[in-house]
Design a protein around this motif. Sequence first.
Motif, mmCIF file in Angstrom:
data_model
loop_
_atom_site.group_PDB
_atom_site.id
_atom_site.type_symbol
_atom_site.label_atom_id
_atom_site.label_comp_id
_atom_site.label_asym_id
_atom_site.label_seq_id
_atom_site.Cartn_x
_atom_site.Cartn_y
_atom_site.Cartn_z
ATOM 1 N N ALA A 51 -11.377 0.389 4.080
ATOM 2 C CA ALA A 51 -9.921 0.338 3.937
ATOM 3 C C ALA A 51 -9.503 0.574 2.489
ATOM 4 N N GLY A 52 -10.295 0.097 1.540
ATOM 5 C CA GLY A 52 -9.986 0.326 0.131
ATOM 6 C C GLY A 52 -10.155 1.768 -0.295
ATOM 7 N N LEU A 53 -11.034 2.492 0.366
ATOM 8 C CA LEU A 53 -11.276 3.892 0.010
ATOM 9 C C LEU A 53 -10.251 4.848 0.603
ATOM 10 N N ARG A 54 -9.521 4.428 1.603
ATOM 11 C CA ARG A 54 -8.606 5.345 2.287
ATOM 12 C C ARG A 54 -7.561 5.932 1.357
ATOM 13 N N ASP A 55 -7.128 5.200 0.344
ATOM 14 C CA ASP A 55 -6.101 5.710 -0.566
ATOM 15 C C ASP A 55 -6.679 6.526 -1.722
ATOM 16 N N CYS A 56 -7.785 6.045 -2.307
ATOM 17 C CA CYS A 56 -8.292 6.716 -3.513
ATOM 18 C C CYS A 56 -9.280 7.841 -3.209
ATOM 19 N N ALA A 57 -9.994 7.784 -2.098
ATOM 20 C CA ALA A 57 -10.974 8.820 -1.761
ATOM 21 C C ALA A 57 -10.968 9.047 -0.254
ATOM 22 N N PRO A 58 -9.945 9.733 0.256
ATOM 23 C CA PRO A 58 -9.822 9.861 1.719
ATOM 24 C C PRO A 58 -10.970 10.608 2.385
ATOM 25 N N GLU A 59 -11.575 11.589 1.698
ATOM 26 C CA GLU A 59 -12.697 12.306 2.313
ATOM 27 C C GLU A 59 -13.907 11.393 2.484
#
Length: 90
Positions: A51-59
Motif C-alpha cells: 500500500a505504501g508503494l502504490r503512490d511512489c512506485a506504482p509499477e
Amino acid sequence: MVIDISTLPTHIAMVGNRLNVTGSDSSADTFLATSYFAESVIKTIALVFHAGLRDCAPEQAYRFGYSLVRADGLGTWERAIYESTNQPLL
C-alpha cells in the motif's frame, strides 16, 4: 492469556484470540495457532508495504501485488517484504 489482543488490528486480534484459547501448553494445537498468527502478521506487513508503494512506485507495487495475489506459500510474501525494503524502488 498469551497475547494482549486489545491493541492489535482486528484481523490479527482474531487470530491472536485463537492462540489465547488454545493456551500456552506444549501441544500441536498451540504450534498450529502460533504458526497461523505468524502467517497473518507476515501477510499484513507485506500488504502495508504494498500500500505504501502504490503512490511512489506504482509499477513496483503492481509487480508485488501481482505476485502476492498468485502466492502459493509464505516465501513469496517474505520475498515481497525483502524486495520492498532492500532496493531502491524509485
